[in-house]
Design a protein around this motif. Structure first.
Motif, PDB file in Angstrom:
ATOM      1  N   ALA A  21      -1.890   5.970   1.079  1.00 35.58           N
ATOM      2  CA  ALA A  21      -1.555   4.897   1.716  1.00 35.58           C
ATOM      3  C   ALA A  21      -2.812   3.665   1.591  1.00 35.58           C
ATOM      4  N   GLY A  22      -2.567   2.788   1.187  1.00 34.19           N
ATOM      5  CA  GLY A  22      -3.758   1.602   0.936  1.00 34.19           C
ATOM      6  C   GLY A  22      -4.116   0.798   2.127  1.00 34.19           C
ATOM      7  N   GLN A  23      -3.028   0.073   2.635  1.00 36.86           N
ATOM      8  CA  GLN A  23      -3.287  -0.883   3.640  1.00 36.86           C
ATOM      9  C   GLN A  23      -2.205  -1.081   4.553  1.00 36.86           C
ATOM     10  N   HIS A  24      -2.362  -1.600   5.584  1.00 40.02           N
ATOM     11  CA  HIS A  24      -1.115  -1.858   6.675  1.00 40.02           C
ATOM     12  C   HIS A  24      -0.915  -3.164   6.495  1.00 40.02           C
ATOM     13  N   TRP A  25       0.329  -3.479   5.957  1.00 42.86           N
ATOM     14  CA  TRP A  25       0.704  -4.928   5.904  1.00 42.86           C
ATOM     15  C   TRP A  25       1.842  -5.081   6.977  1.00 42.86           C
ATOM     16  N   THR A  26       2.443  -6.481   7.219  1.00 44.33           N
ATOM     17  CA  THR A  26       3.210  -6.681   8.025  1.00 44.33           C
ATOM     18  C   THR A  26       4.792  -6.165   7.923  1.00 44.33           C
ATOM     19  N   LYS A  27       4.990  -5.634   6.513  1.00 45.33           N
ATOM     20  CA  LYS A  27       6.231  -4.974   6.387  1.00 45.33           C
ATOM     21  C   LYS A  27       6.028  -3.575   6.568  1.00 45.33           C
ATOM     22  N   GLY A  28       4.635  -2.961   6.862  1.00 42.98           N
ATOM     23  CA  GLY A  28       4.573  -1.661   7.016  1.00 42.98           C
ATOM     24  C   GLY A  28       3.307  -1.120   6.091  1.00 42.98           C
ATOM     25  N   ILE A  29       3.273   0.225   6.075  1.00 39.19           N
ATOM     26  CA  ILE A  29       2.119   0.837   5.143  1.00 39.19           C
ATOM     27  C   ILE A  29       2.422   0.493   3.687  1.00 39.19           C
TER      28      ILE A  29
END
Length: 137
Positions: A26-34
């Motif tokens: 996992a890199g980052q949590h964006w609006t669409k998910g992980i």
């Protein structure tokens, strides 16, 4: 194109990436998910012309057809302006700009005990700092 992936996809170990739908670190949590580390890196490093508005620069997002689009035309939460000069360009994880980081490293490596680059090494420093691809420096 992103660099080859270093890990194998393991469904039971990593969360599913909201962008590539594979299971990687996992890199980052964006609006669409992980979003996996590889997709985050690809979003920070893709340059070209936005398929939606024609902007020339960093293309962090993808439109519904999978074409690369700029930050203004997508919901990818990535800052593409460099901290030191405000220009849009490839940057590292803390958004300092690769050429600035290379310049700082060269200054530190070639500095004499007083902290200044000797005049005889200045041409070498400028050649390295002026490389077309500063991340190769």
């Amino acid at each position: 194109m992103p660099a080859p992936r270093e890990y194998t996809s393991e469904l039971s170990h990593w969360p599913t990436c909201a962008r590539c739908v594979a299971c990687y670190v996992a890199g980052q949590h964006w609006t669409k998910g992980i979003v996996c580390f590889y997709c985050v890196r690809a979003a920070r490093n893709r340059q070209g012309i936005c398929a939606a508005c024609g902007h020339s620069g960093i293309l962090s997002g993808l439109d519904p057809e999978g074409r690369p689009v700029c930050v203004r035309c997508c919901d990818v939460p990535i800052e593409v302006q460099r901290k030191r000069c405000g220009k849009e360009n490839l940057a590292n994880h803390n958004n300092a700009g690769r050429r600035y980081l290379l310049s700082d490293r060269i200054d530190k490596l070639l500095a004499d005990p007083g902290g200044a680059t000797p005049e005889s090494l200045e041409p070498l420093a400028q050649t390295i700092i002026g490389m077309p691809r500063p991340n190769s420096g």
